[in-house]
Design an enzyme around this catalytic site. Structure first.
Site, PDB file in Angstrom:
ATOM      1  N   LYS A  11      35.309  38.323  45.895  1.00  0.00           N
ATOM      2  CA  LYS A  11      36.484  37.645  45.331  1.00  0.00           C
ATOM      3  C   LYS A  11      36.951  36.477  46.209  1.00  0.00           C
ATOM      4  O   LYS A  11      36.531  36.342  47.369  1.00  0.00           O
ATOM      5  CB  LYS A  11      37.608  38.671  45.135  1.00  0.00           C
ATOM      6  CG  LYS A  11      37.265  39.769  44.107  1.00  0.00           C
ATOM      7  CD  LYS A  11      38.441  40.711  43.883  1.00  0.00           C
ATOM      8  CE  LYS A  11      38.121  41.794  42.859  1.00  0.00           C
ATOM      9  NZ  LYS A  11      39.293  42.688  42.618  1.00  0.00           N
ATOM     10  N   PHE A  59      50.295  43.272  36.244  1.00  0.00           N
ATOM     11  CA  PHE A  59      49.673  42.400  37.245  1.00  0.00           C
ATOM     12  C   PHE A  59      48.611  41.473  36.660  1.00  0.00           C
ATOM     13  O   PHE A  59      47.949  40.756  37.403  1.00  0.00           O
ATOM     14  CB  PHE A  59      49.080  43.242  38.394  1.00  0.00           C
ATOM     15  CG  PHE A  59      48.040  44.254  37.952  1.00  0.00           C
ATOM     16  CD1 PHE A  59      46.730  43.872  37.694  1.00  0.00           C
ATOM     17  CD2 PHE A  59      48.378  45.589  37.805  1.00  0.00           C
ATOM     18  CE1 PHE A  59      45.779  44.798  37.294  1.00  0.00           C
ATOM     19  CE2 PHE A  59      47.426  46.533  37.408  1.00  0.00           C
ATOM     20  CZ  PHE A  59      46.120  46.131  37.150  1.00  0.00           C
ATOM     21  N   ARG A  87      30.860  51.730  44.333  1.00  0.00           N
ATOM     22  CA  ARG A  87      32.301  52.049  44.322  1.00  0.00           C
ATOM     23  C   ARG A  87      32.689  52.740  45.637  1.00  0.00           C
ATOM     24  O   ARG A  87      33.757  52.489  46.184  1.00  0.00           O
ATOM     25  CB  ARG A  87      32.645  52.953  43.125  1.00  0.00           C
ATOM     26  CG  ARG A  87      32.410  52.315  41.750  1.00  0.00           C
ATOM     27  CD  ARG A  87      33.407  51.269  41.367  1.00  0.00           C
ATOM     28  NE  ARG A  87      34.755  51.786  41.235  1.00  0.00           N
ATOM     29  CZ  ARG A  87      35.783  51.078  40.736  1.00  0.00           C
ATOM     30  NH1 ARG A  87      35.594  49.831  40.318  1.00  0.00           N
ATOM     31  NH2 ARG A  87      36.978  51.592  40.660  1.00  0.00           N
ATOM     32  N   THR A  93      40.984  50.867  45.656  1.00  0.00           N
ATOM     33  CA  THR A  93      41.541  49.589  45.191  1.00  0.00           C
ATOM     34  C   THR A  93      42.553  49.029  46.190  1.00  0.00           C
ATOM     35  O   THR A  93      42.524  47.843  46.515  1.00  0.00           O
ATOM     36  CB  THR A  93      42.222  49.789  43.817  1.00  0.00           C
ATOM     37  OG1 THR A  93      41.298  50.421  42.935  1.00  0.00           O
ATOM     38  CG2 THR A  93      42.676  48.467  43.229  1.00  0.00           C
ATOM     39  N   ARG A 104      36.669  47.294  51.545  1.00  0.00           N
ATOM     40  CA  ARG A 104      38.105  46.990  51.419  1.00  0.00           C
ATOM     41  C   ARG A 104      38.880  47.368  52.674  1.00  0.00           C
ATOM     42  O   ARG A 104      39.823  46.666  53.055  1.00  0.00           O
ATOM     43  CB  ARG A 104      38.658  47.657  50.157  1.00  0.00           C
ATOM     44  CG  ARG A 104      38.225  46.883  48.900  1.00  0.00           C
ATOM     45  CD  ARG A 104      38.492  47.658  47.648  1.00  0.00           C
ATOM     46  NE  ARG A 104      38.338  46.829  46.441  1.00  0.00           N
ATOM     47  CZ  ARG A 104      38.283  47.330  45.219  1.00  0.00           C
ATOM     48  NH1 ARG A 104      38.353  48.637  45.020  1.00  0.00           N
ATOM     49  NH2 ARG A 104      38.153  46.527  44.173  1.00  0.00           N
ATOM     50  N   HIS A 117      34.839  43.308  43.610  1.00  0.00           N
ATOM     51  CA  HIS A 117      34.850  44.068  42.354  1.00  0.00           C
ATOM     52  C   HIS A 117      33.521  44.785  42.235  1.00  0.00           C
ATOM     53  O   HIS A 117      32.484  44.239  42.620  1.00  0.00           O
ATOM     54  CB  HIS A 117      35.009  43.134  41.148  1.00  0.00           C
ATOM     55  CG  HIS A 117      34.561  43.780  39.864  1.00  0.00           C
ATOM     56  ND1 HIS A 117      35.370  44.630  39.150  1.00  0.00           N
ATOM     57  CD2 HIS A 117      33.365  43.770  39.215  1.00  0.00           C
ATOM     58  CE1 HIS A 117      34.693  45.086  38.096  1.00  0.00           C
ATOM     59  NE2 HIS A 117      33.472  44.571  38.117  1.00  0.00           N
ATOM     60  N   GLU A 128      29.086  43.391  32.046  1.00  0.00           N
ATOM     61  CA  GLU A 128      29.506  42.434  33.075  1.00  0.00           C
ATOM     62  C   GLU A 128      28.322  41.597  33.576  1.00  0.00           C
ATOM     63  O   GLU A 128      28.456  40.386  33.777  1.00  0.00           O
ATOM     64  CB  GLU A 128      30.172  43.189  34.229  1.00  0.00           C
ATOM     65  CG  GLU A 128      31.511  43.801  33.819  1.00  0.00           C
ATOM     66  CD  GLU A 128      32.113  44.751  34.847  1.00  0.00           C
ATOM     67  OE1 GLU A 128      33.195  45.312  34.571  1.00  0.00           O
ATOM     68  OE2 GLU A 128      31.521  44.923  35.927  1.00  0.00           O
TER      69      GLU A 128
HETATM   70  P1  RTP Z   1      37.897  46.031  40.301  1.00  0.00           P
HETATM   71  O1  RTP Z   1      37.963  46.254  38.797  1.00  0.00           O
HETATM   72  O2  RTP Z   1      38.255  44.636  40.703  1.00  0.00           O
HETATM   73  O3  RTP Z   1      36.549  46.475  40.836  1.00  0.00           O
HETATM   74  O4  RTP Z   1      38.939  46.979  41.035  1.00  0.00           O
HETATM   75  P2  RTP Z   1      39.278  48.494  40.760  1.00  0.00           P
HETATM   76  O5  RTP Z   1      38.410  49.047  39.681  1.00  0.00           O
HETATM   77  O6  RTP Z   1      39.275  49.188  42.084  1.00  0.00           O
HETATM   78  O7  RTP Z   1      40.773  48.400  40.258  1.00  0.00           O
HETATM   79  P3  RTP Z   1      41.346  48.152  38.771  1.00  0.00           P
HETATM   80  O8  RTP Z   1      42.347  49.213  38.512  1.00  0.00           O
HETATM   81  O9  RTP Z   1      40.218  47.975  37.807  1.00  0.00           O
HETATM   82  O10 RTP Z   1      42.133  46.791  38.952  1.00  0.00           O
HETATM   83  C1  RTP Z   1      41.463  45.557  38.867  1.00  0.00           C
HETATM   84  C2  RTP Z   1      41.977  44.620  39.926  1.00  0.00           C
HETATM   85  O11 RTP Z   1      43.317  44.242  39.624  1.00  0.00           O
HETATM   86  C3  RTP Z   1      44.033  43.999  40.834  1.00  0.00           C
HETATM   87  N1  RTP Z   1      45.180  44.889  40.886  1.00  0.00           N
HETATM   88  N2  RTP Z   1      46.360  44.492  41.298  1.00  0.00           N
HETATM   89  N3  RTP Z   1      49.099  44.389  41.952  1.00  0.00           N
HETATM   90  C4  RTP Z   1      48.562  45.544  41.577  1.00  0.00           C
HETATM   91  O12 RTP Z   1      49.197  46.566  41.535  1.00  0.00           O
HETATM   92  C5  RTP Z   1      47.171  45.556  41.225  1.00  0.00           C
HETATM   93  N4  RTP Z   1      46.496  46.607  40.774  1.00  0.00           N
HETATM   94  C6  RTP Z   1      45.240  46.177  40.566  1.00  0.00           C
HETATM   95  C7  RTP Z   1      43.077  44.292  41.971  1.00  0.00           C
HETATM   96  O13 RTP Z   1      42.464  43.058  42.386  1.00  0.00           O
HETATM   97  C8  RTP Z   1      42.073  45.204  41.339  1.00  0.00           C
HETATM   98  O14 RTP Z   1      40.849  45.177  42.036  1.00  0.00           O
HETATM   99 MG    MG Z   2      38.135  48.091  37.799  1.00  0.00          MG
END
Ligand code: RTP
Ligand code: MG
Length: 140
Positions: A11, A59, A87, A93, A104, A117, A128
């Site tokens: 990212k 968000f 993962r 996250t 991370r 991601h 994707e």
């Molecule tokens: P990713 O999709 O990017 O691999 O991350 P992830 O599965 O660990 O998390 P996901 O719940 O899918 O959230 C996607 C991305 O959104 C941003 N985020 N910001 N401000 C917040 O509370 C918040 N929560 C999520 C993060 O960049 C996250 O990776």
């Molecule tokens: Mg995700």
């Protein structure tokens, strides 16, 4: 266990800090092979499509702004059980909850600016990958 492909994004927080190679070193050390990779500037439309599943989340706007704030490196990673394995290598996250040694934990700045991601299912990995790579760009 089967050999799988997963989709990864390094990212903008990481490309801005010149951490592409450092992230790739962790990926490779974990036994995953980078079989496709390119640096791109995502358009807003691309970022909105990519994260469409989060469209209703509070968000979402912030997330799209962040993903277009600088270049990203999109990748296809290959390995045994690659989707779950990546993962694990990424970590939680929110970097505050990420395990020692994960990408991370090592590099992420916040829950938003969290460096990488990775696909969360086989179905999403295929969707994707197809969004960013033609079949002949993936060389296993
Ligand atoms: P990713 O999709 O990017 O691999 O991350 P992830 O599965 O660990 O998390 P996901 O719940 O899918 O959230 C996607 C991305 O959104 C941003 N985020 N910001 N401000 C917040 O509370 C918040 N929560 C999520 C993060 O960049 C996250 O990776
Ligand atoms: Mg995700």
């Amino acid at each position: 266990m089967a050999v799988e492909h997963t989709f990864s994004i390094i990212k903008p927080d990481a490309t801005k800090r010149n951490l592409t190679g450092s992230v790739n070193a962790v990926i490779e050390k974990a036994g995953l092979r980078i079989v496709a990779q390119k640096r791109v500037q995502m358009t807003r439309a691309q970022a909105e499509t990519f994260y469409a599943i989060h469209r209703e989340r509070p968000f979402f706007g912030e997330l799209v702004d962040f993903m277009v704030s600088g270049p990203v490196v999109v990748q296809v990673l290959e390995g045994e059980d690659a989707i779950v394995r990546y993962r694990d290598v990424m970590g939680a996250t929110n970097p505050a909850n990420a395990a020692e040694g994960t990408i991370r934990k090592l590099f992420a700045l916040s829950v938003g600016e969290n460096t990488v991601h990775g696909s969360d299912s086989r179905e999403n990995a295929a969707i994707e990958i197809a969004q960013f790579f033609a079949g002949n760009e993936i060389v296993g």
